[in-house]
Design an enzyme around this catalytic site. Structure first.
Site, PDB file in Angstrom:
ATOM      1  N   SER A 273       0.830  -1.213   0.000  1.00 18.03           N
ATOM      2  CA  SER A 273       0.000   0.000   0.000  1.00 18.03           C
ATOM      3  C   SER A 273       0.857   1.253   0.000  1.00 18.03           C
ATOM      4  O   SER A 273       1.709   1.426   0.866  1.00 18.03           O
ATOM      5  CB  SER A 273      -0.878   0.047   1.251  1.00 18.03           C
ATOM      6  OG  SER A 273      -1.734  -1.039   1.285  1.00 18.03           O
TER       7      SER A 273
ATOM      8  N   HIS B 217      -3.503   1.137  -4.673  1.00 20.48           N
ATOM      9  CA  HIS B 217      -2.869   0.099  -5.489  1.00 20.48           C
ATOM     10  C   HIS B 217      -3.262   0.334  -6.950  1.00 20.48           C
ATOM     11  O   HIS B 217      -4.437   0.494  -7.251  1.00 20.48           O
ATOM     12  CB  HIS B 217      -3.344  -1.292  -5.069  1.00 20.48           C
ATOM     13  CG  HIS B 217      -2.854  -1.728  -3.720  1.00 20.48           C
ATOM     14  ND1 HIS B 217      -1.734  -2.497  -3.564  1.00 20.48           N
ATOM     15  CD2 HIS B 217      -3.319  -1.502  -2.485  1.00 20.48           C
ATOM     16  CE1 HIS B 217      -1.535  -2.732  -2.275  1.00 20.48           C
ATOM     17  NE2 HIS B 217      -2.490  -2.138  -1.595  1.00 20.48           N
TER      18      HIS B 217
ATOM     19  N   HIS C  77      -5.393  -9.190  -1.323  1.00 23.24           N
ATOM     20  CA  HIS C  77      -5.496  -9.457   0.111  1.00 23.24           C
ATOM     21  C   HIS C  77      -6.636 -10.433   0.380  1.00 23.24           C
ATOM     22  O   HIS C  77      -7.639 -10.445  -0.328  1.00 23.24           O
ATOM     23  CB  HIS C  77      -5.783  -8.165   0.879  1.00 23.24           C
ATOM     24  CG  HIS C  77      -4.774  -7.089   0.675  1.00 23.24           C
ATOM     25  ND1 HIS C  77      -4.833  -6.218  -0.399  1.00 23.24           N
ATOM     26  CD2 HIS C  77      -3.681  -6.734   1.402  1.00 23.24           C
ATOM     27  CE1 HIS C  77      -3.807  -5.379  -0.326  1.00 23.24           C
ATOM     28  NE2 HIS C  77      -3.095  -5.668   0.751  1.00 23.24           N
TER      29      HIS C  77
ATOM     30  N   HIS D 279      -6.676   4.405   6.972  1.00 19.44           N
ATOM     31  CA  HIS D 279      -5.993   3.983   5.748  1.00 19.44           C
ATOM     32  C   HIS D 279      -5.293   5.167   5.061  1.00 19.44           C
ATOM     33  O   HIS D 279      -4.198   5.009   4.506  1.00 19.44           O
ATOM     34  CB  HIS D 279      -7.000   3.310   4.800  1.00 19.44           C
ATOM     35  CG  HIS D 279      -6.373   2.680   3.594  1.00 19.44           C
ATOM     36  ND1 HIS D 279      -5.400   1.701   3.680  1.00 19.44           N
ATOM     37  CD2 HIS D 279      -6.570   2.889   2.267  1.00 19.44           C
ATOM     38  CE1 HIS D 279      -5.026   1.349   2.460  1.00 19.44           C
ATOM     39  NE2 HIS D 279      -5.724   2.051   1.588  1.00 19.44           N
TER      40      HIS D 279
ATOM     41  N   TYR E 159      -8.673 -10.117   2.805  1.00 18.50           N
ATOM     42  CA  TYR E 159      -9.887  -9.379   3.227  1.00 18.50           C
ATOM     43  C   TYR E 159     -10.707  -8.855   2.051  1.00 18.50           C
ATOM     44  O   TYR E 159     -11.855  -8.452   2.224  1.00 18.50           O
ATOM     45  CB  TYR E 159      -9.537  -8.229   4.190  1.00 18.50           C
ATOM     46  CG  TYR E 159      -8.646  -7.150   3.630  1.00 18.50           C
ATOM     47  CD1 TYR E 159      -9.123  -6.209   2.719  1.00 18.50           C
ATOM     48  CD2 TYR E 159      -7.314  -7.071   4.014  1.00 18.50           C
ATOM     49  CE1 TYR E 159      -8.295  -5.228   2.196  1.00 18.50           C
ATOM     50  CE2 TYR E 159      -6.472  -6.092   3.507  1.00 18.50           C
ATOM     51  CZ  TYR E 159      -6.976  -5.178   2.593  1.00 18.50           C
ATOM     52  OH  TYR E 159      -6.157  -4.218   2.076  1.00 18.50           O
ATOM     53  N   GLU E 160     -10.127  -8.875   0.839  1.00 15.73           N
ATOM     54  CA  GLU E 160     -10.903  -8.479  -0.340  1.00 15.73           C
ATOM     55  C   GLU E 160     -11.859  -9.593  -0.761  1.00 15.73           C
ATOM     56  O   GLU E 160     -12.674  -9.397  -1.661  1.00 15.73           O
ATOM     57  CB  GLU E 160      -9.962  -8.156  -1.512  1.00 15.73           C
ATOM     58  CG  GLU E 160      -9.120  -6.918  -1.288  1.00 15.73           C
ATOM     59  CD  GLU E 160      -8.112  -6.719  -2.413  1.00 15.73           C
ATOM     60  OE1 GLU E 160      -8.487  -6.123  -3.425  1.00 15.73           O
ATOM     61  OE2 GLU E 160      -6.959  -7.174  -2.269  1.00 15.73           O
TER      62      GLU E 160
ATOM     63  N   ASN F  90       2.230   3.536  11.095  1.00 19.27           N
ATOM     64  CA  ASN F  90       1.520   3.987  12.301  1.00 19.27           C
ATOM     65  C   ASN F  90       1.976   3.148  13.491  1.00 19.27           C
ATOM     66  O   ASN F  90       2.494   2.046  13.310  1.00 19.27           O
ATOM     67  CB  ASN F  90       0.004   3.830  12.122  1.00 19.27           C
ATOM     68  CG  ASN F  90      -0.390   2.396  11.793  1.00 19.27           C
ATOM     69  OD1 ASN F  90      -0.202   1.928  10.674  1.00 19.27           O
ATOM     70  ND2 ASN F  90      -0.898   1.700  12.779  1.00 19.27           N
TER      71      ASN F  90
ATOM     72  N   ALA G 171       2.917  -2.162   4.112  1.00 18.59           N
ATOM     73  CA  ALA G 171       2.710  -1.145   5.140  1.00 18.59           C
ATOM     74  C   ALA G 171       2.317  -1.893   6.410  1.00 18.59           C
ATOM     75  O   ALA G 171       1.561  -2.866   6.343  1.00 18.59           O
ATOM     76  CB  ALA G 171       1.590  -0.216   4.713  1.00 18.59           C
TER      77      ALA G 171
ATOM     78  N   MET H 157      -1.650  -6.813   7.061  1.00 16.21           N
ATOM     79  CA  MET H 157      -2.706  -7.697   6.544  1.00 16.21           C
ATOM     80  C   MET H 157      -2.297  -8.430   5.269  1.00 16.21           C
ATOM     81  O   MET H 157      -3.158  -8.778   4.443  1.00 16.21           O
ATOM     82  CB  MET H 157      -3.974  -6.876   6.287  1.00 16.21           C
ATOM     83  CG  MET H 157      -4.456  -6.100   7.501  1.00 16.21           C
ATOM     84  SD  MET H 157      -5.809  -4.997   7.076  1.00 16.21           S
ATOM     85  CE  MET H 157      -5.901  -3.981   8.567  1.00 16.21           C
ATOM     86  N   SER H 158      -1.016  -8.665   5.085  1.00 13.65           N
ATOM     87  CA  SER H 158      -0.572  -9.280   3.824  1.00 13.65           C
ATOM     88  C   SER H 158       0.710 -10.086   4.037  1.00 13.65           C
ATOM     89  O   SER H 158       1.065 -10.417   5.163  1.00 13.65           O
ATOM     90  CB  SER H 158      -0.310  -8.176   2.785  1.00 13.65           C
ATOM     91  OG  SER H 158       0.788  -7.389   3.167  1.00 13.65           O
TER      92      SER H 158
END
Ligand code: HPA
Length: 292
Positions: free
Chosen positions: A35, A66, A88, A259, A90-91, A245, A118, A221-222
């Protein structure tokens, strides 16, 4: 894994053959851009690029930040293929689709996979904007049985029970640390453990404390599915997390991650990250005995 999610060898091969028929580049290195980190692909010389929508069998990315392109080109004399945008869990993609490009890269002749992502920091000594060289990972979905290698194993790619100790190549990590030292990056470069969670929500405070106690320095998340699939089929792996973060671990803390903030830090450090990856790629030893 549902049998409908199973992808057979011929499908990977068909996609690889299509790409090889569309570009004269023969990449040795694949780079997956996380990201806000897609500008790495812009640095490639003599580019051939393909929208994911035009590549047979390729999944589609739906996340803001992306670009959804596969870019072939030269980076300091090394031929690379770069994913501008990854897939991902979550997609809603099955992990066989999330990791589909990695096996295609293998069939293109790629030997080394560089992944970037990220991530939020859990380690107290990390700051926003730090770059973490990934030393190891904790694959939370994997530990819960959600794994791209589930289902019948194809020995053409790798063994049924692949080892995962030493999955992030030690020599490449050492090389990256040396490069960071010589470029004067040491004060914002860390080496640590990445933890993959499923997302799409960010962590609760209790979850963040739990992951930190487990030994994770950063969370995202990846990455883990692509990395383990790459290792399974014999690719060397190097990974970087950009700390976008600090993950809230204190009930008194009012901060909230979003995000847009994640993408902003990506932009801030993009050039630094690009320099580091370019330098590393330029030092890779390439084995040119390609199996065509
Ligand atoms: N948690 C999970 N994934 C992330 C984060 C985070 O804090 N930051 C960027 N990706």
């Amino acid at each position: 894994m549902h049998s409908k999610d199973q992808i057979c060898y011929d499908e990977y091969q068909r996609t690889a053959d299509w790409l090889l028929s569309q570009t004269r580049h023969r990449p040795n290195v694949a780079i997956i851009c996380g990201s806000g980190l897609g500008m790495l692909a812009e640095a490639l010389k003599c580019q051939d690029s393909f929208s994911y929508a035009d590549i047979p069998n390729f999944p589609q990315s739906t996340v803001q930040g992306h670009a959804s392109r596969l870019v072939f080109g030269e980076l300091r004399g090394k031929t690379c293929v770069c994913m501008q945008g990854r897939f991902h869990m979550y997609e809603g993609h099955p992990l066989s689709k999330v990791t589909f490009p990695v096996r295609v890269f293998k069939l293109l002749g790629v030997q080394t996979l560089v992944v970037t992502n990220a991530a939020g920091s859990l380690a107290d000594s990390y700051s926003t904007g730090d770059i973490m060289i990934i030393k190891d990972h904790i694959n939370m979905p994997g530990l819960a049985g959600i794994n791209p290698l589930n289902g019948p194993n194809d020995e053409k790619f790798g063994p049924r029970f692949p080892p995962m100790s030493g999955v992030y190549d030690k020599d490449l990590r050492k090389m990256a640390l040396d490069i960071c030292k010589s470029l004067g990056y040491s004060q914002f470069v860390q080496e640590g453990v990445y933890c993959m969670v499923g997302g799409p929500n960010f962590e609760t405070i209790a979850e963040a404390r739990f992951l930190h106690k487990l030994g994770a320095d950063a969370v995202g998340m990846s990455t883990a599915p692509e990395v383990l699939t790459a290792s399974h089929c014999g690719l060397r792996v190097f990974g970087l997390s950009l700390i976008t973060n600090k993950v809230v671990k204190d009930y008194e803390d009012q901060e909230k991650v979003d995000h847009a903030g994640v993408l902003g830090v990506g932009l801030m450090r993009s050039e630094t990250l690009q320099t580091l990856v370019t330098e590393l790629v330029s030092r890779l030893e390439i084995n040119n005995n390609r199996v065509e």
